[in-house]
Design a protein around this motif. Sequence first.
Motif, PDB file in Angstrom:
ATOM      1  N   ILE A  13      28.644 109.702  69.903  1.00 15.29           N
ATOM      2  CA  ILE A  13      28.327 109.510  71.317  1.00 15.29           C
ATOM      3  C   ILE A  13      27.445 110.680  71.724  1.00 15.29           C
ATOM      4  O   ILE A  13      27.843 111.836  71.608  1.00 15.29           O
ATOM      5  CB  ILE A  13      29.612 109.480  72.181  1.00 15.29           C
ATOM      6  CG1 ILE A  13      30.613 108.458  71.646  1.00 15.29           C
ATOM      7  CG2 ILE A  13      29.263 109.241  73.640  1.00 15.29           C
ATOM      8  CD1 ILE A  13      30.126 107.032  71.648  1.00 15.29           C
ATOM      9  N   VAL A  14      26.228 110.379  72.169  1.00 18.35           N
ATOM     10  CA  VAL A  14      25.280 111.432  72.528  1.00 18.35           C
ATOM     11  C   VAL A  14      24.819 111.273  73.974  1.00 18.35           C
ATOM     12  O   VAL A  14      24.682 110.159  74.477  1.00 18.35           O
ATOM     13  CB  VAL A  14      24.047 111.442  71.586  1.00 18.35           C
ATOM     14  CG1 VAL A  14      24.431 111.790  70.173  1.00 18.35           C
ATOM     15  CG2 VAL A  14      23.320 110.128  71.629  1.00 18.35           C
ATOM     16  N   GLN A  15      24.602 112.414  74.621  1.00 19.07           N
ATOM     17  CA  GLN A  15      24.096 112.436  75.990  1.00 19.07           C
ATOM     18  C   GLN A  15      22.616 112.099  75.977  1.00 19.07           C
ATOM     19  O   GLN A  15      21.852 112.671  75.194  1.00 19.07           O
ATOM     20  CB  GLN A  15      24.308 113.828  76.595  1.00 19.07           C
ATOM     21  CG  GLN A  15      23.770 113.983  77.993  1.00 19.07           C
ATOM     22  CD  GLN A  15      24.616 113.275  79.025  1.00 19.07           C
ATOM     23  OE1 GLN A  15      25.831 113.264  78.914  1.00 19.07           O
ATOM     24  NE2 GLN A  15      23.986 112.677  80.013  1.00 19.07           N
ATOM     25  N   ASN A  16      22.207 111.154  76.807  1.00 22.76           N
ATOM     26  CA  ASN A  16      20.796 110.804  76.906  1.00 22.76           C
ATOM     27  C   ASN A  16      20.060 111.898  77.672  1.00 22.76           C
ATOM     28  O   ASN A  16      20.499 112.287  78.758  1.00 22.76           O
ATOM     29  CB  ASN A  16      20.620 109.455  77.601  1.00 22.76           C
ATOM     30  CG  ASN A  16      21.136 108.318  76.760  1.00 22.76           C
ATOM     31  OD1 ASN A  16      21.048 108.367  75.540  1.00 22.76           O
ATOM     32  ND2 ASN A  16      21.694 107.310  77.401  1.00 22.76           N
ATOM     33  N   PRO A  17      18.959 112.410  77.133  1.00 23.90           N
ATOM     34  CA  PRO A  17      18.229 113.497  77.798  1.00 23.90           C
ATOM     35  C   PRO A  17      17.773 113.095  79.199  1.00 23.90           C
ATOM     36  O   PRO A  17      17.196 112.023  79.383  1.00 23.90           O
ATOM     37  CB  PRO A  17      17.023 113.738  76.894  1.00 23.90           C
ATOM     38  CG  PRO A  17      17.365 113.102  75.592  1.00 23.90           C
ATOM     39  CD  PRO A  17      18.337 112.005  75.886  1.00 23.90           C
ATOM     40  N   GLY A  18      18.078 113.942  80.161  1.00 25.28           N
ATOM     41  CA  GLY A  18      17.629 113.714  81.532  1.00 25.28           C
ATOM     42  C   GLY A  18      18.344 112.593  82.253  1.00 25.28           C
ATOM     43  O   GLY A  18      17.892 112.163  83.304  1.00 25.28           O
ATOM     44  N   GLN A  19      19.427 112.087  81.690  1.00 20.44           N
ATOM     45  CA  GLN A  19      20.147 110.995  82.337  1.00 20.44           C
ATOM     46  C   GLN A  19      21.627 111.328  82.411  1.00 20.44           C
ATOM     47  O   GLN A  19      22.105 112.238  81.746  1.00 20.44           O
ATOM     48  CB  GLN A  19      19.944 109.693  81.563  1.00 20.44           C
ATOM     49  CG  GLN A  19      18.491 109.247  81.519  1.00 20.44           C
ATOM     50  CD  GLN A  19      18.329 107.933  80.776  1.00 20.44           C
ATOM     51  OE1 GLN A  19      19.294 107.242  80.501  1.00 20.44           O
ATOM     52  NE2 GLN A  19      17.096 107.592  80.453  1.00 20.44           N
ATOM     53  N   ASN A  20      22.349 110.549  83.195  1.00 15.83           N
ATOM     54  CA  ASN A  20      23.777 110.772  83.340  1.00 15.83           C
ATOM     55  C   ASN A  20      24.608 109.847  82.472  1.00 15.83           C
ATOM     56  O   ASN A  20      25.811 109.741  82.672  1.00 15.83           O
ATOM     57  CB  ASN A  20      24.202 110.578  84.807  1.00 15.83           C
ATOM     58  CG  ASN A  20      23.733 111.710  85.676  1.00 15.83           C
ATOM     59  OD1 ASN A  20      23.534 112.812  85.192  1.00 15.83           O
ATOM     60  ND2 ASN A  20      23.550 111.446  86.948  1.00 15.83           N
ATOM     61  N   ASP A  21      23.987 109.176  81.523  1.00 14.19           N
ATOM     62  CA  ASP A  21      24.756 108.270  80.669  1.00 14.19           C
ATOM     63  C   ASP A  21      24.662 108.706  79.212  1.00 14.19           C
ATOM     64  O   ASP A  21      23.962 109.650  78.877  1.00 14.19           O
ATOM     65  CB  ASP A  21      24.307 106.821  80.854  1.00 14.19           C
ATOM     66  CG  ASP A  21      22.871 106.585  80.441  1.00 14.19           C
ATOM     67  OD1 ASP A  21      22.138 107.570  80.238  1.00 14.19           O
ATOM     68  OD2 ASP A  21      22.480 105.425  80.305  1.00 14.19           O
ATOM     69  N   VAL A  22      25.401 108.017  78.383  1.00 18.00           N
ATOM     70  CA  VAL A  22      25.452 108.342  76.963  1.00 18.00           C
ATOM     71  C   VAL A  22      25.070 107.114  76.146  1.00 18.00           C
ATOM     72  O   VAL A  22      25.084 105.997  76.652  1.00 18.00           O
ATOM     73  CB  VAL A  22      26.861 108.830  76.539  1.00 18.00           C
ATOM     74  CG1 VAL A  22      27.199 110.143  77.221  1.00 18.00           C
ATOM     75  CG2 VAL A  22      27.913 107.795  76.823  1.00 18.00           C
ATOM     76  N   SER A  23      24.742 107.357  74.884  1.00 16.12           N
ATOM     77  CA  SER A  23      24.422 106.272  73.961  1.00 16.12           C
ATOM     78  C   SER A  23      25.255 106.418  72.705  1.00 16.12           C
ATOM     79  O   SER A  23      25.690 107.518  72.358  1.00 16.12           O
ATOM     80  CB  SER A  23      22.949 106.301  73.557  1.00 16.12           C
ATOM     81  OG  SER A  23      22.125 106.013  74.643  1.00 16.12           O
ATOM     82  N   GLU A  24      25.440 105.313  72.019  1.00 14.22           N
ATOM     83  CA  GLU A  24      26.082 105.322  70.716  1.00 14.22           C
ATOM     84  C   GLU A  24      24.996 105.426  69.653  1.00 14.22           C
ATOM     85  O   GLU A  24      23.955 104.783  69.759  1.00 14.22           O
ATOM     86  CB  GLU A  24      26.871 104.038  70.481  1.00 14.22           C
ATOM     87  CG  GLU A  24      28.048 103.856  71.397  1.00 14.22           C
ATOM     88  CD  GLU A  24      28.783 102.558  71.127  1.00 14.22           C
ATOM     89  OE1 GLU A  24      28.247 101.692  70.408  1.00 14.22           O
ATOM     90  OE2 GLU A  24      29.892 102.403  71.650  1.00 14.22           O
ATOM     91  N   VAL A  25      25.253 106.244  68.626  1.00  9.79           N
ATOM     92  CA  VAL A  25      24.324 106.382  67.516  1.00  9.79           C
ATOM     93  C   VAL A  25      25.107 106.163  66.230  1.00  9.79           C
ATOM     94  O   VAL A  25      26.062 106.887  65.953  1.00  9.79           O
ATOM     95  CB  VAL A  25      23.660 107.780  67.501  1.00  9.79           C
ATOM     96  CG1 VAL A  25      22.762 107.933  66.293  1.00  9.79           C
ATOM     97  CG2 VAL A  25      22.895 108.026  68.782  1.00  9.79           C
ATOM     98  N   ALA A  26      24.714 105.149  65.472  1.00 11.48           N
ATOM     99  CA  ALA A  26      25.374 104.880  64.197  1.00 11.48           C
ATOM    100  C   ALA A  26      24.872 105.886  63.174  1.00 11.48           C
ATOM    101  O   ALA A  26      23.684 106.192  63.100  1.00 11.48           O
ATOM    102  CB  ALA A  26      25.060 103.459  63.732  1.00 11.48           C
TER     103      ALA A  26
END
Length: 175
Positions: free
Chosen positions: A75-88
Amino acid sequence: MTKKSIFLIGVALLAGGCGDAADRLSRERAALQESVNRRETEFGPLAGRYEGTLSDFDGGNARRVTLVLVPMILIVQNPGQNDVSEVATLGGGLNLVLEGEDGDELLPIAQFTVARFEPESGRLRLSGAIQTASSSGPVVNSLDATIEGTRLKGQVLNSSRGSLGWLDVVREAQP
Protein backbone atom coordinates in the motif's frame (compact mmCIF):
# COMPACT_ATOMS: atom_id res chain seq x y z
CA MET A 1 -30.59 37.10 -18.69
CA THR A 2 -32.05 36.76 -15.28
CA LYS A 3 -30.15 36.00 -12.11
CA LYS A 4 -31.85 32.61 -12.02
CA SER A 5 -30.60 31.72 -15.53
CA ILE A 6 -27.05 32.80 -14.70
CA PHE A 7 -27.17 30.72 -11.51
CA LEU A 8 -28.44 27.63 -13.38
CA ILE A 9 -25.75 27.98 -16.06
CA GLY A 10 -23.09 28.24 -13.31
CA VAL A 11 -24.44 25.13 -11.58
CA ALA A 12 -24.47 23.22 -14.87
CA LEU A 13 -20.87 24.20 -15.60
CA LEU A 14 -19.75 23.18 -12.12
CA ALA A 15 -21.58 19.87 -12.34
CA GLY A 16 -19.99 19.15 -15.71
CA GLY A 17 -16.53 19.95 -14.31
CA CYS A 18 -17.08 17.68 -11.32
CA GLY A 19 -18.22 14.90 -13.62
CA ASP A 20 -15.05 15.23 -15.71
CA ALA A 21 -12.88 15.03 -12.60
CA ALA A 22 -14.81 12.01 -11.32
CA ASP A 23 -14.49 10.31 -14.73
CA ARG A 24 -10.76 11.02 -14.81
CA LEU A 25 -10.33 9.64 -11.28
CA SER A 26 -12.37 6.57 -12.20
CA ARG A 27 -10.21 5.95 -15.29
CA GLU A 28 -7.01 6.36 -13.24
CA ARG A 29 -8.22 3.87 -10.63
CA ALA A 30 -9.19 1.37 -13.33
CA ALA A 31 -5.72 1.70 -14.91
CA LEU A 32 -4.05 1.17 -11.52
CA GLN A 33 -6.19 -1.91 -10.85
CA GLU A 34 -5.32 -3.29 -14.29
CA SER A 35 -1.61 -2.78 -13.49
CA VAL A 36 -2.03 -4.63 -10.18
CA ASN A 37 -3.84 -7.51 -11.91
CA ARG A 38 -1.17 -7.76 -14.64
CA ARG A 39 1.67 -7.80 -12.12
CA GLU A 40 -0.08 -10.40 -9.95
CA THR A 41 -0.39 -12.59 -13.05
CA GLU A 42 3.33 -12.12 -13.85
CA PHE A 43 4.57 -12.68 -10.28
CA GLY A 44 2.33 -15.62 -9.37
CA PRO A 45 4.29 -18.32 -11.24
CA LEU A 46 7.57 -17.10 -9.68
CA ALA A 47 6.36 -17.61 -6.12
CA GLY A 48 7.55 -20.62 -4.18
CA ARG A 49 10.45 -22.14 -2.29
CA TYR A 50 13.75 -22.40 -4.10
CA GLU A 51 16.76 -24.44 -2.95
CA GLY A 52 20.33 -24.41 -4.17
CA THR A 53 23.64 -22.71 -3.52
CA LEU A 54 25.22 -19.33 -2.98
CA SER A 55 28.85 -19.46 -4.07
CA ASP A 56 31.83 -17.32 -4.98
CA PHE A 57 31.91 -16.30 -8.63
CA ASP A 58 34.47 -18.99 -9.42
CA GLY A 59 32.05 -21.62 -8.04
CA GLY A 60 34.04 -22.16 -4.85
CA ASN A 61 32.81 -21.93 -1.27
CA ALA A 62 29.27 -23.08 -2.16
CA ARG A 63 26.82 -22.70 0.71
CA ARG A 64 23.38 -24.29 0.81
CA VAL A 65 20.55 -21.71 0.73
CA THR A 66 16.80 -21.37 0.40
CA LEU A 67 14.97 -18.53 -1.29
CA VAL A 68 11.28 -18.12 -0.53
CA LEU A 69 9.27 -15.76 -2.77
CA VAL A 70 5.67 -14.75 -2.08
CA PRO A 71 3.32 -12.44 -3.99
CA MET A 72 2.60 -9.30 -1.96
CA ILE A 73 0.47 -6.19 -2.20
CA LEU A 74 2.12 -2.98 -0.96
CA ILE A 75 0.00 0.00 0.00
CA VAL A 76 1.66 3.21 -1.16
CA GLN A 77 0.76 6.87 -0.72
CA ASN A 78 0.00 8.57 -4.03
CA PRO A 79 2.28 11.61 -4.47
CA GLY A 80 0.44 14.87 -3.90
CA GLN A 81 -2.84 13.15 -3.08
CA ASN A 82 -4.69 12.03 0.01
CA ASP A 83 -5.31 8.49 -1.18
CA VAL A 84 -3.31 5.32 -1.52
CA SER A 85 -2.79 2.69 -4.20
CA GLU A 86 -2.12 -1.01 -4.17
CA VAL A 87 1.08 -2.18 -5.86
CA ALA A 88 1.57 -5.86 -6.63
CA THR A 89 5.10 -7.09 -5.98
CA LEU A 90 7.11 -10.13 -5.01
CA GLY A 91 8.80 -10.37 -1.64
CA GLY A 92 10.60 -12.92 0.44
CA GLY A 93 13.88 -13.90 1.97
CA LEU A 94 17.19 -15.60 1.29
CA ASN A 95 18.44 -17.90 4.05
CA LEU A 96 21.63 -19.85 4.68
CA VAL A 97 20.92 -23.45 5.67
CA LEU A 98 22.92 -24.46 8.73
CA GLU A 99 23.04 -28.15 9.50
CA GLY A 100 22.51 -28.75 13.20
CA GLU A 101 22.10 -31.67 15.57
CA ASP A 102 18.35 -31.11 15.72
CA GLY A 103 17.94 -30.62 11.98
CA ASP A 104 18.54 -27.74 9.61
CA GLU A 105 18.35 -24.16 10.84
CA LEU A 106 17.88 -21.10 8.67
CA LEU A 107 19.92 -17.90 9.00
CA PRO A 108 18.31 -14.96 7.15
CA ILE A 109 20.86 -13.09 5.04
CA ALA A 110 18.60 -10.98 2.79
CA GLN A 111 14.99 -9.84 2.64
CA PHE A 112 13.18 -8.49 -0.39
CA THR A 113 10.04 -6.36 -0.61
CA VAL A 114 10.12 -4.88 -4.11
CA ALA A 115 10.36 -6.72 -7.43
CA ARG A 116 10.67 -5.89 -11.08
CA PHE A 117 10.18 -8.67 -13.60
CA GLU A 118 10.57 -8.58 -17.36
CA PRO A 119 8.75 -11.69 -18.67
CA GLU A 120 10.19 -11.34 -22.18
CA SER A 121 13.81 -11.66 -20.99
CA GLY A 122 13.20 -13.59 -17.75
CA ARG A 123 15.08 -10.91 -15.79
CA LEU A 124 14.07 -10.52 -12.15
CA ARG A 125 15.35 -7.77 -9.88
CA LEU A 126 14.54 -7.85 -6.17
CA SER A 127 15.42 -5.31 -3.49
CA GLY A 128 14.72 -4.78 0.17
CA ALA A 129 16.35 -4.32 3.53
CA ILE A 130 17.06 -6.42 6.57
CA GLN A 131 17.05 -4.75 9.98
CA THR A 132 20.18 -5.11 12.09
CA ALA A 133 20.85 -4.46 15.74
CA SER A 134 23.97 -2.47 14.89
CA SER A 135 24.32 1.29 14.72
CA SER A 136 24.74 1.05 10.94
CA GLY A 137 20.98 0.56 10.55
CA PRO A 138 19.28 -1.56 7.91
CA VAL A 139 21.29 -3.44 5.31
CA VAL A 140 19.99 -2.91 1.77
CA ASN A 141 19.84 -6.09 -0.36
CA SER A 142 19.44 -6.71 -4.06
CA LEU A 143 19.23 -9.69 -6.35
CA ASP A 144 19.71 -9.34 -10.09
CA ALA A 145 18.75 -12.67 -11.64
CA THR A 146 17.40 -14.47 -14.66
CA ILE A 147 14.75 -17.16 -14.56
CA GLU A 148 14.67 -20.08 -16.96
CA GLY A 149 11.85 -22.48 -16.16
CA THR A 150 12.20 -23.34 -12.48
CA ARG A 151 15.87 -22.27 -12.20
CA LEU A 152 16.85 -18.83 -10.90
CA LYS A 153 20.46 -17.61 -11.24
CA GLY A 154 21.91 -14.26 -10.30
CA GLN A 155 24.09 -12.04 -8.19
CA VAL A 156 23.21 -11.16 -4.60
CA LEU A 157 24.52 -7.85 -3.24
CA ASN A 158 24.10 -5.93 0.00
CA SER A 159 25.18 -2.58 1.38
CA SER A 160 27.41 -3.95 4.13
CA ARG A 161 29.46 -6.62 2.34
CA GLY A 162 29.04 -5.80 -1.33
CA SER A 163 28.72 -9.01 -3.32
CA LEU A 164 27.47 -12.01 -1.38
CA GLY A 165 28.01 -14.25 -4.38
CA TRP A 166 26.32 -16.12 -7.18
CA LEU A 167 22.90 -17.63 -6.45
CA ASP A 168 21.82 -20.78 -8.29
CA VAL A 169 18.52 -22.19 -7.03
CA VAL A 170 15.67 -24.35 -8.32
CA ARG A 171 12.00 -23.96 -7.36
CA GLU A 172 10.49 -26.95 -5.60
CA ALA A 173 7.49 -28.58 -7.20
CA GLN A 174 4.21 -26.91 -6.27
CA PRO A 175 1.80 -29.19 -4.36
